[in-house]
Design an enzyme around this catalytic site. Structure first.
Site, PDB file in Angstrom:
ATOM      1  N   TYR A 153       6.310  -1.917  13.573  1.00  0.00           N
ATOM      2  CA  TYR A 153       7.741  -1.629  13.567  1.00  0.00           C
ATOM      3  C   TYR A 153       8.457  -2.960  13.353  1.00  0.00           C
ATOM      4  O   TYR A 153       9.249  -3.416  14.169  1.00  0.00           O
ATOM      5  CB  TYR A 153       8.186  -0.962  14.870  1.00  0.00           C
ATOM      6  CG  TYR A 153       7.551   0.399  15.127  1.00  0.00           C
ATOM      7  CD1 TYR A 153       7.005   1.139  14.079  1.00  0.00           C
ATOM      8  CD2 TYR A 153       7.512   0.952  16.395  1.00  0.00           C
ATOM      9  CE1 TYR A 153       6.427   2.393  14.303  1.00  0.00           C
ATOM     10  CE2 TYR A 153       6.942   2.206  16.629  1.00  0.00           C
ATOM     11  CZ  TYR A 153       6.396   2.911  15.578  1.00  0.00           C
ATOM     12  OH  TYR A 153       5.835   4.151  15.815  1.00  0.00           O
ATOM     13  N   GLY A 203      -1.294  -0.957   5.133  1.00  0.00           N
ATOM     14  CA  GLY A 203      -0.392  -1.573   6.099  1.00  0.00           C
ATOM     15  C   GLY A 203      -0.628  -1.033   7.497  1.00  0.00           C
ATOM     16  O   GLY A 203      -0.672  -1.778   8.466  1.00  0.00           O
ATOM     17  N   GLU A 207       6.065   3.415  24.943  1.00  0.00           N
ATOM     18  CA  GLU A 207       6.728   2.569  23.960  1.00  0.00           C
ATOM     19  C   GLU A 207       7.997   3.270  23.496  1.00  0.00           C
ATOM     20  O   GLU A 207       8.027   4.490  23.392  1.00  0.00           O
ATOM     21  CB  GLU A 207       5.781   2.362  22.782  1.00  0.00           C
ATOM     22  CG  GLU A 207       6.246   1.336  21.794  1.00  0.00           C
ATOM     23  CD  GLU A 207       6.134   1.835  20.374  1.00  0.00           C
ATOM     24  OE1 GLU A 207       5.690   1.083  19.525  1.00  0.00           O
ATOM     25  OE2 GLU A 207       6.519   3.009  20.132  1.00  0.00           O
ATOM     26  N   VAL A 211      -2.513   3.473   4.188  1.00  0.00           N
ATOM     27  CA  VAL A 211      -3.645   3.066   5.009  1.00  0.00           C
ATOM     28  C   VAL A 211      -3.700   1.530   5.134  1.00  0.00           C
ATOM     29  O   VAL A 211      -4.038   0.994   6.186  1.00  0.00           O
ATOM     30  CB  VAL A 211      -4.930   3.645   4.368  1.00  0.00           C
ATOM     31  CG1 VAL A 211      -6.170   2.931   4.838  1.00  0.00           C
ATOM     32  CG2 VAL A 211      -5.021   5.136   4.646  1.00  0.00           C
ATOM     33  N   SER A 223       0.862  -1.198   0.000  1.00  0.00           N
ATOM     34  CA  SER A 223       0.000   0.000   0.000  1.00  0.00           C
ATOM     35  C   SER A 223       0.891   1.238   0.000  1.00  0.00           C
ATOM     36  O   SER A 223       1.021   1.916  -1.007  1.00  0.00           O
ATOM     37  CB  SER A 223      -0.942  -0.018   1.198  1.00  0.00           C
ATOM     38  OG  SER A 223      -1.909  -1.040   1.030  1.00  0.00           O
ATOM     39  N   ILE A 230      -6.548  -6.499   1.530  1.00  0.00           N
ATOM     40  CA  ILE A 230      -7.613  -5.616   1.999  1.00  0.00           C
ATOM     41  C   ILE A 230      -7.778  -4.482   0.993  1.00  0.00           C
ATOM     42  O   ILE A 230      -6.804  -3.813   0.621  1.00  0.00           O
ATOM     43  CB  ILE A 230      -7.293  -5.079   3.405  1.00  0.00           C
ATOM     44  CG1 ILE A 230      -7.250  -6.266   4.372  1.00  0.00           C
ATOM     45  CG2 ILE A 230      -8.350  -4.070   3.852  1.00  0.00           C
ATOM     46  CD1 ILE A 230      -6.375  -6.060   5.560  1.00  0.00           C
TER      47      ILE A 230
HETATM   48  C1  LIG Z   1       8.768   7.108   8.313  1.00  0.00           C
HETATM   49  C2  LIG Z   1       7.782   6.190   9.010  1.00  0.00           C
HETATM   50  C3  LIG Z   1       6.930   6.706   9.974  1.00  0.00           C
HETATM   51  C4  LIG Z   1       6.002   5.882  10.621  1.00  0.00           C
HETATM   52  N1  LIG Z   1       5.162   6.413  11.560  1.00  0.00           N
HETATM   53  C5  LIG Z   1       4.254   5.624  12.180  1.00  0.00           C
HETATM   54  C6  LIG Z   1       3.342   6.146  13.154  1.00  0.00           C
HETATM   55  O1  LIG Z   1       3.336   7.336  13.459  1.00  0.00           O
HETATM   56  N2  LIG Z   1       2.481   5.300  13.740  1.00  0.00           N
HETATM   57  C7  LIG Z   1       2.430   3.978  13.428  1.00  0.00           C
HETATM   58  O2  LIG Z   1       1.593   3.272  13.995  1.00  0.00           O
HETATM   59  N3  LIG Z   1       3.271   3.456  12.511  1.00  0.00           N
HETATM   60  C8  LIG Z   1       4.167   4.238  11.884  1.00  0.00           C
HETATM   61  N4  LIG Z   1       5.016   3.696  10.958  1.00  0.00           N
HETATM   62  C9  LIG Z   1       4.954   2.261  10.695  1.00  0.00           C
HETATM   63  C10 LIG Z   1       3.870   1.949   9.670  1.00  0.00           C
HETATM   64  O3  LIG Z   1       2.604   1.993  10.300  1.00  0.00           O
HETATM   65  C11 LIG Z   1       4.091   0.539   9.117  1.00  0.00           C
HETATM   66  O4  LIG Z   1       5.326   0.487   8.476  1.00  0.00           O
HETATM   67  C12 LIG Z   1       2.964   0.153   8.166  1.00  0.00           C
HETATM   68  O5  LIG Z   1       2.921  -1.239   8.048  1.00  0.00           O
HETATM   69  C13 LIG Z   1       3.160   0.776   6.809  1.00  0.00           C
HETATM   70  O6  LIG Z   1       2.064   0.593   5.990  1.00  0.00           O
HETATM   71  P1  LIG Z   1       2.258   0.786   4.410  1.00  0.00           P
HETATM   72  O7  LIG Z   1       0.982   0.482   3.759  1.00  0.00           O
HETATM   73  O8  LIG Z   1       2.888   2.116   4.170  1.00  0.00           O
HETATM   74  O9  LIG Z   1       3.393  -0.276   4.137  1.00  0.00           O
HETATM   75  P2  LIG Z   1       3.541  -1.524   3.151  1.00  0.00           P
HETATM   76  O10 LIG Z   1       5.011  -1.749   3.115  1.00  0.00           O
HETATM   77  O11 LIG Z   1       2.836  -1.286   1.896  1.00  0.00           O
HETATM   78  O12 LIG Z   1       2.820  -2.690   3.943  1.00  0.00           O
HETATM   79  C14 LIG Z   1       3.208  -3.120   5.235  1.00  0.00           C
HETATM   80  C15 LIG Z   1       2.718  -4.539   5.477  1.00  0.00           C
HETATM   81  O13 LIG Z   1       1.305  -4.605   5.341  1.00  0.00           O
HETATM   82  C16 LIG Z   1       0.941  -5.454   4.247  1.00  0.00           C
HETATM   83  N5  LIG Z   1      -0.127  -4.793   3.507  1.00  0.00           N
HETATM   84  C17 LIG Z   1      -0.093  -3.541   2.998  1.00  0.00           C
HETATM   85  N6  LIG Z   1      -1.250  -3.257   2.410  1.00  0.00           N
HETATM   86  C18 LIG Z   1      -2.039  -4.338   2.533  1.00  0.00           C
HETATM   87  C19 LIG Z   1      -3.351  -4.640   2.086  1.00  0.00           C
HETATM   88  N7  LIG Z   1      -4.069  -3.748   1.420  1.00  0.00           N
HETATM   89  N8  LIG Z   1      -3.855  -5.877   2.344  1.00  0.00           N
HETATM   90  C20 LIG Z   1      -3.112  -6.785   3.026  1.00  0.00           C
HETATM   91  N9  LIG Z   1      -1.865  -6.547   3.466  1.00  0.00           N
HETATM   92  C21 LIG Z   1      -1.327  -5.330   3.223  1.00  0.00           C
HETATM   93  C22 LIG Z   1       2.199  -5.586   3.422  1.00  0.00           C
HETATM   94  O14 LIG Z   1       2.191  -6.780   2.658  1.00  0.00           O
HETATM   95  C23 LIG Z   1       3.265  -5.562   4.482  1.00  0.00           C
HETATM   96  O15 LIG Z   1       3.362  -6.808   5.102  1.00  0.00           O
HETATM   97  C24 LIG Z   1       5.944   4.515  10.290  1.00  0.00           C
HETATM   98  C25 LIG Z   1       6.797   4.011   9.318  1.00  0.00           C
HETATM   99  C26 LIG Z   1       7.724   4.825   8.679  1.00  0.00           C
HETATM  100  C27 LIG Z   1       8.643   4.250   7.633  1.00  0.00           C
END
Ligand SMILES: Cc1cc2nc3c(=O)[nH]c(=O)nc-3n(C[C@H](O)[C@H](O)[C@H](O)COP(=O)(O)OP(=O)(O)OC[C@H]3O[C@@H](n4cnc5c(N)ncnc54)[C@H](O)[C@@H]3O)c2cc1C
Ligand SMILES: *[C@@H]1O[C@H](CO)[C@@H](O)[C@H](O)[C@H]1NC(C)=O
Ligand SMILES: *[C@@H]1O[C@H](CO)[C@@H](O)[C@H](O)[C@H]1NC(C)=O
Ligand SMILES: *[C@@H]1O[C@H](CO)[C@@H](O)[C@H](O)[C@H]1NC(C)=O
Ligand SMILES: *[C@@H]1O[C@H](CO)[C@@H](O)[C@H](O)[C@H]1NC(C)=O
Ligand SMILES: *[C@@H]1O[C@H](CO)[C@@H](O)[C@H](O)[C@H]1NC(C)=O
Length: 529
Positions: A469, A180, A427, A178, A108, A238
């Site tokens: 994380y 992940g 945390e 949204v 995502s 999702i």
């Molecule tokens: C700079 C930075 C700041 C952050 N700040 C916060 C914060 O303030 N609070 C917090 O809680 N977290 C924070 N995070 C962590 C973040 O919530 C996680 O890294 C989250 O999993 C990222 O979601 P994504 O969709 O961007 O990532 P992706 O890399 O796209 O997905 C993460 C995981 O979810 C799975 N996934 C994604 N989309 C779907 C879908 N539609 N259906 C099924 N599986 C899916 C992927 O396969 C993977 O395993 C931060 C991360 C970074 C790098």
């Protein structure tokens, strides 16, 4: 934390790649392409599938990669990237991948700390959901439907276009996806008042292992429970979430000041620890510990007091005077603003530049390694000093301390798979960045060393960790035959007593373990049930 500037990456998807069908590619089978094409009832699948021969393949692949550790020539790449425009495209991708026996990774926002949404050591196809990012805000009913490919910034922006007094309790980094974030929990400036993003999900649409689109009613309460904090990637793809919007005050107040240890920061950290989980509900008073330049040319540790109050300066002042008279409480250091401006404030942008929230990628990306811990007893001053000494060895280290309590303590540990509730003071996130791949080994070893040192000061049995994380040091799946007991090594850290129930849901909805990665939920074998 270091989110300075961002830029738009051009969307290069609409390039017609007529060569796809004629190229004899050994990377993705002709039968997969035929299967996909026939399922989407279209000859235009070359717009939706990018193979390694497609000119847009690399720019799309790298567009949302956040961690440069997973962007080099030896990083395994997807055989193809699917960029669905419609839900039926996701269904076709799942059906055809399963039929051809090739794995899927779903992406995502691409922020996975270990790159699991776009890296796999077995041949795989990546589904990148960035074209599925519609957002539908309904202020009257206090709900929103948002597709997984949207970013948090896009969601917050869309809400702010409809109302200044509603928000959503998710993370502080606008480029996070949204999909992940919500499936792994999701916390930010509103979580002590309203809980996690995943606590505020009312419904969802998911493509299951059989390629069906299910909603809350048709997926059932067990699967609906699992995807709110258990990580989406073990259960399906999702597509979208129905969210409960939450009221926010018209004026909130931000504060940012730092003090070095020479200026008495340690005493303040001790005070903060003593009340972290009892800070008035709704206020988000996080600390950032980092290495800074000292006055005499050397290095020191500074503590950044990075606060957001859900009240005005006048309202917050008595509490601050009572608890932190040592800090500069002059009105000029506080910023009163709307909630949407506070999103920019916490992400280090000028608060008037709301459009920044629509930019999907960060301009400066680095190599990073992160880990998390939960603290249930205040850390002694001697403990903190040992930590400082280690931080000074690696000048680039940064620790983010986020208080829990408030609404988080009221929600039961088993309400959703995310278990870190009552009893946690705060945390810690260890977030270590560097800019040169030659520095990788050094920074990762340092992070592990500090994590070892901190064992004496944080939660034990299990040593808890936050799924979002992600940290593969906690243990990884060794292939199809990983047992429940083996997976418990990391599963209990992320989910505590919810891990078994997650495995039961997994066994029910994906018994063939099609949706898997290095830390996915295992299928229970007959002896383990
Ligand atoms: C700079 C930075 C700041 C952050 N700040 C916060 C914060 O303030 N609070 C917090 O809680 N977290 C924070 N995070 C962590 C973040 O919530 C996680 O890294 C989250 O999993 C990222 O979601 P994504 O969709 O961007 O990532 P992706 O890399 O796209 O997905 C993460 C995981 O979810 C799975 N996934 C994604 N989309 C779907 C879908 N539609 N259906 C099924 N599986 C899916 C992927 O396969 C993977 O395993 C931060 C991360 C970074 C790098
Ligand atoms: C797809 O292409 C085939 C052969 O080129 C043609 O017969 C068919 O009508 C096309 N289908 C669509 C939906 O365009
Ligand atoms: C290249 O990427 C892989 C992960 O895919 C990683 O293990 C390796 O350390 C990276 N190499 C460099 C030099 O960063
Ligand atoms: C610290 O000092 C170095 C020079 O010694 C300088 O390059 C750097 O910008 C300084 N950092 C800060 C945060 O002031
Ligand atoms: C934001 O404010 C700064 C000055 O404080 C100004 O230079 C800038 O143009 C403003 N940006 C927008 C988008 O209004
Ligand atoms: C997994 O276990 C099955 C049955 O016990 C066995 O046939 C298979 O070879 C194993 N697979 C791996 C990858 O170890």
């Amino acid at each position: 934390m270091e989110i300075s500037h961002v830029k738009l990456v051009p969307v290069l998807l609409f390039i017609l790649l007529n060569s796809v069908w004629c190229t004899t590619s050994n990377s993705i089978s002709e039968s997969f392409l035929q299967c996909f094409s026939s399922h989407i009832h279209s000859n235009s699948s070359s717009k939706i599938i990018l193979t390694k021969h497609s000119s847009a393949y690399f720019s799309v692949l790298q567009s949302s990669i956040q961690n440069l550790r997973f962007l080099n020539t030896s990083t395994p790449k997807p055989e193809a990237i699917i960029t669905p425009f419609k839900h039926s495209h996701v269904q076709a991708a799942v059906i055809c991948s399963k039929k051809e026996g090739i794995q899927i990774r779903t992406r995502s926002g691409g922020h996975d700390y270990e790159g699991l949404s776009y890296v796999s050591t077995t041949p795989f196809i990546m589904i990148d959901l960035f074209e599925l990012r519609s957002i539908d805000i309904d202020i009257e009913n206090e709900i929103a439907w948002v597709e997984s490919g949207a970013t948090l910034g896009e969601l917050y922006y869309a809400i702010s276009q409809k109302s200044k007094v509603y928000g959503f309790p998710a993370g502080t980094c606008p480029t996070v996806g949204v999909g992940g974030q919500i499936s792994g929990g999701g916390f930010g400036s509103l979580f002590r008042k309203y809980g996690l993003a995943a606590d505020n999900v009312l419904d969802a649409k998911i493509v299951d292992v059989n390629g069906r689109v299910l909603d809350r009613k048709s997926m059932g309460e067990e699967l609906f429970w699992a995807i709110r904090g258990g990580g989406g990637s073990s259960f399906g793809v999702i597509l979208s979430w129905k969210l409960r919007l939450v009221p926010v005050p018209p004026t909130v107040t931000g504060y940012m000041e730092s003090k070095t240890i020479e200026q008495g920061a340690t005493k303040l950290v001790s005070k903060w620890q003593a009340i972290a989980d009892r800070i008035p509900e709704g206020n988000f008073l996080r600390l950032v510990l980092q290495v800074a330049n000292g006055t005499n040319g050397g290095k020191t540790i500074e503590v950044v007091f990075n606060f957001l109050f859900l009240e005005t300066y006048e309202e917050l002042l008595p509490w601050m005077k009572e608890n932190f008279p040592e800090l500069n409480l002059d009105q000029t250091v506080f910023t009163e603003m709307s909630w949407i401006e506070s999103v920019l404030f916490l992400a280090n942008f000028p608060i008037n530049e709301t459009e920044v929230l629509l930019r999907r990628t960060q301009q400066s990306r680095s190599f990073f390694k992160a880990k998390s811990d939960y603290v249930t007893e205040p850390i002694s001053e001697a403990g903190l000093e040992g930590l400082y000494q280690r931080m000074l060895q690696l000048e680039a280290s940064e620790l983010i301390l986020t208080p829990y309590g408030g609404r988080m303590s009221e929600i039961s540990e088993s309400e959703i798979p995310f278990p870190h509730r009552k009893g946690n003071l705060y945390e810690i996130q260890y977030y270590i960045t560097w800019d040169d791949d030659k520095e990788t080994e050094k920074h990762i070893s340092w992070t592990r060393m500090v994590y070892g040192y901190m064992a004496a000061y944080v939660s034990t049995s299990p040593r808890a960790a936050y799924l979002n994380y992600r940290d593969l040091d906690l243990g990884t799946d060794k292939g199809a035959n990983t047992s429940y007991a083996q997976a418990s090594i990391w599963g209990l850290s992320y989910f505590k007593n919810n891990f078994r129930r997650l495995a039961q849901v997994k066994t029910l909805v994906d018994p063939g373990n099609f949706f898997r990665n290095e830390q996915s939920i295992p299928v229970l074998r007959s002896g383990e049930k």
